[in-house]
Write a protein that holds these residues in place. Structure first.
Motif, PDB file in Angstrom:
ATOM      1  N   VAL A  17      43.629  44.649  34.827  1.00 19.59           N
ATOM      2  CA  VAL A  17      43.857  43.929  36.082  1.00 19.59           C
ATOM      3  C   VAL A  17      42.516  43.869  37.100  1.00 19.59           C
ATOM      4  CG1 VAL A  17      44.784  43.709  38.885  1.00 19.59           C
ATOM      5  CG2 VAL A  17      46.074  44.696  36.598  1.00 19.59           C
ATOM      6  N   LEU A  18      41.841  43.264  37.416  1.00 11.21           N
ATOM      7  CA  LEU A  18      40.274  43.033  37.872  1.00 11.21           C
ATOM      8  C   LEU A  18      40.129  42.013  39.542  1.00 11.21           C
ATOM      9  CD1 LEU A  18      38.808  41.542  34.684  1.00 11.21           C
ATOM     10  CD2 LEU A  18      39.037  44.019  35.800  1.00 11.21           C
ATOM     11  N   THR A  19      39.321  42.146  40.489  1.00 10.98           N
ATOM     12  CA  THR A  19      38.818  41.868  41.406  1.00 10.98           C
ATOM     13  C   THR A  19      38.061  40.880  41.082  1.00 10.98           C
ATOM     14  OG1 THR A  19      38.267  43.356  42.411  1.00 10.98           O
ATOM     15  CG2 THR A  19      40.317  43.423  42.575  1.00 10.98           C
ATOM     16  N   LEU A  20      37.739  40.085  41.798  1.00 13.77           N
ATOM     17  CA  LEU A  20      36.660  39.770  42.558  1.00 13.77           C
ATOM     18  C   LEU A  20      35.419  40.141  43.389  1.00 13.77           C
ATOM     19  CD1 LEU A  20      37.654  36.035  42.290  1.00 13.77           C
ATOM     20  CD2 LEU A  20      36.295  36.468  40.291  1.00 13.77           C
ATOM     21  N   GLY A  21      36.068  41.234  43.976  1.00 15.27           N
ATOM     22  CA  GLY A  21      35.094  41.981  45.125  1.00 15.27           C
ATOM     23  C   GLY A  21      35.399  43.154  44.935  1.00 15.27           C
ATOM     24  N   CYS A  52      40.861  35.353  48.354  1.00 11.18           N
ATOM     25  CA  CYS A  52      40.124  36.208  46.742  1.00 11.18           C
ATOM     26  C   CYS A  52      39.609  38.031  46.633  1.00 11.18           C
ATOM     27  CB  CYS A  52      38.945  35.186  45.988  1.00 11.18           C
ATOM     28  SG  CYS A  52      39.519  33.433  47.008  1.00 11.18           S
ATOM     29  N   ALA A  53      38.596  38.074  48.138  1.00 12.17           N
ATOM     30  CA  ALA A  53      38.124  38.856  47.077  1.00 12.17           C
ATOM     31  C   ALA A  53      38.406  39.762  46.440  1.00 12.17           C
ATOM     32  CB  ALA A  53      37.787  39.114  48.122  1.00 12.17           C
ATOM     33  N   ASP A  54      39.481  41.106  47.596  1.00 11.79           N
ATOM     34  CA  ASP A  54      40.409  41.649  46.721  1.00 11.79           C
ATOM     35  C   ASP A  54      41.353  41.405  45.854  1.00 11.79           C
ATOM     36  OD1 ASP A  54      37.939  43.328  46.688  1.00 11.79           O
ATOM     37  OD2 ASP A  54      38.674  43.810  48.682  1.00 11.79           O
ATOM     38  N   ALA A  97      57.890  33.665  36.744  1.00 15.22           N
ATOM     39  CA  ALA A  97      58.925  34.423  37.156  1.00 15.22           C
ATOM     40  C   ALA A  97      58.530  35.592  37.687  1.00 15.22           C
ATOM     41  CB  ALA A  97      59.908  34.009  36.074  1.00 15.22           C
ATOM     42  N   LYS A  98      57.530  35.955  36.504  1.00 12.91           N
ATOM     43  CA  LYS A  98      57.310  37.201  37.259  1.00 12.91           C
ATOM     44  C   LYS A  98      55.843  37.690  37.582  1.00 12.91           C
ATOM     45  CE  LYS A  98      58.050  37.471  32.257  1.00 12.91           C
ATOM     46  NZ  LYS A  98      58.091  39.134  30.917  1.00 12.91           N
ATOM     47  N   PRO A  99      55.476  37.310  38.823  1.00 12.71           N
ATOM     48  CA  PRO A  99      53.859  37.442  39.518  1.00 12.71           C
ATOM     49  C   PRO A  99      53.568  38.817  38.667  1.00 12.71           C
ATOM     50  CG  PRO A  99      55.266  36.119  40.750  1.00 12.71           C
ATOM     51  CD  PRO A  99      55.979  36.770  39.710  1.00 12.71           C
ATOM     52  N   ALA A 100      53.862  39.501  39.167  1.00 17.69           N
ATOM     53  CA  ALA A 100      53.222  41.332  39.473  1.00 17.69           C
ATOM     54  C   ALA A 100      53.759  41.626  38.516  1.00 17.69           C
ATOM     55  CB  ALA A 100      54.614  41.727  40.348  1.00 17.69           C
ATOM     56  N   ALA A 101      54.714  41.054  36.506  1.00 12.02           N
ATOM     57  CA  ALA A 101      54.553  41.369  35.244  1.00 12.02           C
ATOM     58  C   ALA A 101      52.652  41.127  35.715  1.00 12.02           C
ATOM     59  CB  ALA A 101      55.584  41.347  35.051  1.00 12.02           C
ATOM     60  N   ALA A 102      52.327  39.642  35.801  1.00 12.53           N
ATOM     61  CA  ALA A 102      51.179  39.808  35.060  1.00 12.53           C
ATOM     62  C   ALA A 102      50.242  40.226  35.049  1.00 12.53           C
ATOM     63  CB  ALA A 102      50.536  38.320  36.193  1.00 12.53           C
ATOM     64  N   ALA A 103      50.475  41.690  35.683  1.00 12.44           N
ATOM     65  CA  ALA A 103      49.089  42.931  35.704  1.00 12.44           C
ATOM     66  C   ALA A 103      49.657  43.367  34.260  1.00 12.44           C
ATOM     67  CB  ALA A 103      50.051  43.691  36.762  1.00 12.44           C
ATOM     68  N   ALA A 104      50.786  43.526  33.506  1.00 10.32           N
ATOM     69  CA  ALA A 104      50.896  44.061  32.925  1.00 10.32           C
ATOM     70  C   ALA A 104      49.966  43.532  31.235  1.00 10.32           C
ATOM     71  CB  ALA A 104      52.705  44.320  32.523  1.00 10.32           C
ATOM     72  N   THR A 132      44.468  44.162  45.884  1.00  9.12           N
ATOM     73  CA  THR A 132      45.797  44.754  46.970  1.00  9.12           C
ATOM     74  C   THR A 132      46.057  43.491  47.095  1.00  9.12           C
ATOM     75  OG1 THR A 132      44.245  43.720  49.257  1.00  9.12           O
ATOM     76  CG2 THR A 132      43.857  46.164  49.007  1.00  9.12           C
ATOM     77  N   GLY A 133      47.261  43.186  47.423  1.00  5.76           N
ATOM     78  CA  GLY A 133      48.400  42.195  47.756  1.00  5.76           C
ATOM     79  C   GLY A 133      49.079  41.618  46.491  1.00  5.76           C
ATOM     80  N   GLN A 134      49.127  40.886  46.362  1.00  2.00           N
ATOM     81  CA  GLN A 134      49.878  39.548  44.735  1.00  2.00           C
ATOM     82  C   GLN A 134      48.924  39.367  43.652  1.00  2.00           C
ATOM     83  OE1 GLN A 134      52.413  37.160  45.384  1.00  2.00           O
ATOM     84  NE2 GLN A 134      54.539  38.582  46.252  1.00  2.00           N
TER      85      GLN A 134
END
Length: 179
Positions: free
Chosen positions: A49-53, A162-164, A38-45, A58-60
């Motif tokens: 938050v990290l990235t593989l790149g 995946c990268a960023d 229901a809340k994919p953007a709220a997953a950051a909360a 960037t992005g969802q």
């Protein structure tokens, strides 16, 4: 608000389990799928938050399944890249052989006595050797090009997907625990 009554021995056991990390799977249970979807953007909360790149996120935010797929692809992509490098090294070595024989032919061409049958035969043998080396090199090129294009396609897709793209640390650790 009153805290639940927990006996002293049970509280000591809970702290011991926490200290040993044995209770971590119990405390980090997966959220209900409906809440997570229901809340994919709220997953950051819900965590760092990290990235593989190496770039900025960037992005969802990647879902856990997307992150799992990215993490699974990463070592396969690395191995594929190493295979392409090995194939390129083999091609470079073959080309160096061709260049060496070509240089020998150019040098011999100037000094061949065309009236001496042995010198002419030796020169022609060098030309045949070069032709065989060039043919072998050219036979390897299509397979190498196909392999390199496939690798570049996979790499581009991984960079894009995946990268960023951001993911949460909680999802990463859940995947590491097999969830």
């Amino acid at each position: 608000m009153k805290s639940p009554i927990v006996s002293r021995p049970a509280r000591g056991l809970l702290f011991t389990l926490l200290a040993l990390g044995a209770a971590a799977p119990l405390l980090a249970a997966d959220p209900a799928p409906a809440k997570q979807a229901a809340k994919p953007a709220a997953a950051a909360a819900s965590g760092t938050v990290l990235t593989l790149g190496k770039g900025k996120p960037t992005g969802q935010v990647l879902t856990r399944d997307q992150l799992r797929a990215c993490l699974k692809e990463q070592p396969l992509l690395k191995a594929s890249g190493e295979e392409v490098v090995q194939a390129q090294t083999a091609l470079d070595a073959r080309k160096a052989e061709v260049d060496k024989v070509t240089a020998a032919i150019a040098t011999a061409r100037e000094s061949v006595d065309t009236t001496n049958e042995q010198q002419v035969n030796d020169f022609n043998a060098k030309v045949r050797e070069r032709t065989a080396l060039v043919d072998a090199y050219n036979e390897q090129l299509p397979a190498f090009n196909k392999q390199a294009e496939a690798y570049m396609g996979r790499k581009d897709a991984w960079q894009r997907d995946c990268a960023d793209r951001p993911y949460t640390e909680l999802d990463y650790f859940a995947i590491q625990r097999g969830k």
